[in-house]
Write an enzyme that holds these catalytic residues in place. Structure first.
Site, PDB file in Angstrom:
ATOM      1  N   CYS A   1      83.025  37.284  45.615  1.00  0.00           N
ATOM      2  CA  CYS A   1      82.866  35.917  46.110  1.00  0.00           C
ATOM      3  C   CYS A   1      83.728  35.665  47.360  1.00  0.00           C
ATOM      4  O   CYS A   1      83.400  36.145  48.428  1.00  0.00           O
ATOM      5  CB  CYS A   1      83.155  34.916  44.986  1.00  0.00           C
ATOM      6  SG  CYS A   1      82.492  33.267  45.308  1.00  0.00           S
TER       7      CYS A   1
ATOM      8  N   GLU B   1      82.458  39.019  36.279  1.00  0.00           N
ATOM      9  CA  GLU B   1      83.410  38.894  35.173  1.00  0.00           C
ATOM     10  C   GLU B   1      83.001  37.857  34.137  1.00  0.00           C
ATOM     11  O   GLU B   1      83.545  37.846  33.023  1.00  0.00           O
ATOM     12  CB  GLU B   1      84.807  38.572  35.715  1.00  0.00           C
ATOM     13  CG  GLU B   1      84.981  37.203  36.359  1.00  0.00           C
ATOM     14  CD  GLU B   1      84.601  37.136  37.826  1.00  0.00           C
ATOM     15  OE1 GLU B   1      85.049  36.192  38.496  1.00  0.00           O
ATOM     16  OE2 GLU B   1      83.864  38.019  38.302  1.00  0.00           O
TER      17      GLU B   1
ATOM     18  N   HIS C   1      79.722  36.524  40.409  1.00  0.00           N
ATOM     19  CA  HIS C   1      80.883  36.814  39.570  1.00  0.00           C
ATOM     20  C   HIS C   1      80.491  37.717  38.393  1.00  0.00           C
ATOM     21  O   HIS C   1      79.927  37.247  37.400  1.00  0.00           O
ATOM     22  CB  HIS C   1      81.488  35.510  39.036  1.00  0.00           C
ATOM     23  CG  HIS C   1      82.146  34.690  40.098  1.00  0.00           C
ATOM     24  ND1 HIS C   1      83.483  34.814  40.408  1.00  0.00           N
ATOM     25  CD2 HIS C   1      81.653  33.749  40.945  1.00  0.00           C
ATOM     26  CE1 HIS C   1      83.789  33.989  41.386  1.00  0.00           C
ATOM     27  NE2 HIS C   1      82.693  33.322  41.730  1.00  0.00           N
TER      28      HIS C   1
END
Length: 198
Positions: free
Chosen positions: A79, A168, A166
């Site tokens: 990002c 994660e 993202h």
């Protein structure tokens, strides 16, 4: 060189989650502020740049010294990290027409070890108000969504991978696979660490 991963934190709400996901792959990682890099970088096999609430176009944008990392240690830029690489490497980052937040699907994926076992149309999670309009110098496009052309890129000469989503968060369905592909296959980390060995 040891089997460690360094996460540089730019103030993202997800930074601790990145570390958790890497540790779930049985790889030791540690988080450092973007402006307080360890003196000895030789102990790291990979560096991950976190997201940030900041804009790279701002005068107050977090600005790390990556001179000892770029070209020496593989980088996964997430990002803000990806936008940072683009902005300061002859790319172009501009405000999005609409805030790109929420679920999206990768409509196009180029063959690359980073996307091993990740199918086209997989769901990812976006959370940014800027977008990469022009890729950084020497970069090649790896993935797009319907709304974000430059969703993923790599600079092969420096082993830099940049993604605007993202991996994660659980909303990125194949996020763990992507992190595994990066730290295991691209960086050569071995999944032999456990919390008990800390």
């Amino acid at each position: 060189m040891q089997n460690n991963v360094l996460i540089l934190d730019f103030g993202s709400q997800y930074t601790q989650l990145i570390a958790r996901r890497v540790r779930e792959l049985n790889i030791f990682c540690e988080i450092k502020p973007f402006n307080n890099l360890p003196e000895d970088l030789s102990q790291y096999k990979a560096v991950i740049l976190s997201g940030s609430p900041s804009s790279v176009r701002s005068d107050q944008a977090p600005h790390p010294d990556l001179s000892g990392i770029r070209g020496h240690i593989p980088i996964l830029a997430i990002c803000y990290g990806a936008q940072y690489i683009a902005h300061f490497s002859e790319g172009n980052v501009a405000p999005s027409n609409t805030r790109e937040y929420g679920r999206a699907r990768l409509s196009h994926i180029c063959p690359d070890p980073f996307f091993r076992d990740v199918p086209t149309d997989t769901q990812v999670w976006m959370s940014h108000s800027d977008t990469i309009q022009k890729l950084p110098k020497g970069a090649e496009l790896l993935a797009s969504t319907h709304d974000v052309e430059n969703a993923a890129f790599k600079i092969g000469s420096e082993k830099i991978y940049g993604i605007q989503f993202h991996p994660e968060v659980t909303h990125s369905v194949e996020g763990k696979q992507l992190l595994q592909n990066f730290v295991h296959d691209i960086c050569g980390c071995h999944g032999d660490w456990t919390p008990d060995s800390f």
